[in-house]
Write an enzyme that holds these catalytic residues in place. Structure first.
Site, short mmCIF file in Angstrom:
data_model
loop_
_atom_site.label_atom_id
_atom_site.label_comp_id
_atom_site.label_asym_id
_atom_site.label_seq_id
_atom_site.Cartn_x
_atom_site.Cartn_y
_atom_site.Cartn_z
N GLY A 6 0.89 -1.26 -0.03
CA GLY A 6 0.01 0.07 0.10
C GLY A 6 0.80 1.40 -0.04
CB ALA A 9 1.85 -0.98 5.39
CG ASP A 110 -8.83 3.12 5.75
OD1 ASP A 110 -9.41 3.51 4.93
OD2 ASP A 110 -7.68 2.42 5.54
#
Ligand SMILES: Nc1ncnc2c1ncn2[C@@H]1O[C@H](COP(=O)(O)OP(=O)(O)OP(=O)(O)O)[C@@H](O)[C@H]1O
Ligand SMILES: [Mg+2]
Length: 227
Positions: A6, A9, A110
């Protein structure tokens, strides 16, 4: 084996373990970047544990490094990929779990359908019975989470989920949102106040959209239609 990379990460799977490493960002001042990655890692570990204590399924934290976590691998499917076929049952379960998080003042930060994993119970496919709870729902990715008692913070958490349903699951959007909210209210005493705050958050969100594009957007909101 790399399973995801991502913006923040990199995730590698090693057998039953996932290693989530927060990667360096060259555009940030190194000291600040270091601090931020450490802080988010520590926070994510803490929230994964606290959510678990609240009764929400999360992967177990096996080892906590400075900028990486070793967590249990959940052998399942992203909710994003299966929601459209199993909408009502999964959405009820999403609502119940977000209610649990919020009643313990945990804000996920999130709430997308990529950050939820469904683990089907043995034989579920063979029985093909969609009306019984034949799955477990896991929540992951608490890196943007925090603790707050504020209704507005809880409302923003739900608002993001609403946006994700609208953009990614638009064909089942109305049914999905109704199931989420009904279940949320049923499982959280303070839920009504959060939903009031949600309407305020929404009007602000739409105002922003309107000014950004310079014209009024279509009023197709399903946000308030919970009954
Ligand atoms: N414990 C786990 N078990 C199985 N799959 C996982 C697990 N953790 C993450 N994944 C998979 O990896 C993907 C990315 O993980 P995650 O959401 O934690 O990272 P991210 O979105 O890059 O993180 P962040 O938003 O914190 O930068 C998930 O959508 C999921 O498919
Ligand atoms: Mg994620």
């Amino acid at each position: 084996m790399l399973i995801a990379k991502g913006a923040e990460a990199e995730l590698n799977r090693e057998g039953d373990v996932v290693v989530k490493e927060r990667i360096k960002k060259s555009y940030r001042i190194p000291e600040l970047d270091d601090k931020l990655r450490k802080r988010r890692t520590a926070l994510e570990a803490r929230l994964l544990r606290e959510a678990r204590r609240a009764g929400v399924l999360t992967p177990q934290v096996l080892e906590e490094g400075k900028t990486s976590l070793k967590i249990e691998f959940i052998d399942g499917q992203k909710v994003k990929d299966v929601l459209d076929e199993n909408c009502t049952d999964i959405c009820k379960e999403i609502g119940r779990n977000v209610a649990l998080l919020h009643s313990y003042d945990i804000i996920h930060g999130d709430l997308t359908t990529s950050n939820m994993i469904i683990k089907w119970k043995d034989g579920a496919g063979a029985r093909g019975d969609k009306h019984v709870h034949i799955f477990s729902l896991y929540f992951i990715d608490f890196g943007l989470g925090f603790i707050s008692k504020r209704e507005e913070d809880k409302a923003v958490d739900l608002y993001l989920l609403h946006e994700v349903l609208e953009s990614t699951h638009f064909t089942i959007m109305e049914k999905a949102w109704k199931a989420v909210l009904d279940s949320y209210k049923r499982h959280y005493q303070g839920g009504d106040k959060v939903i009031k705050a949600l309407l305020k958050v929404e009007s602000r969100g739409r105002y922003k959209l309107r000014t950004k594009s310079g014209r009024a957007i279509k009023s197709s909101s399903t946000l308030h239609r919970s009954n």
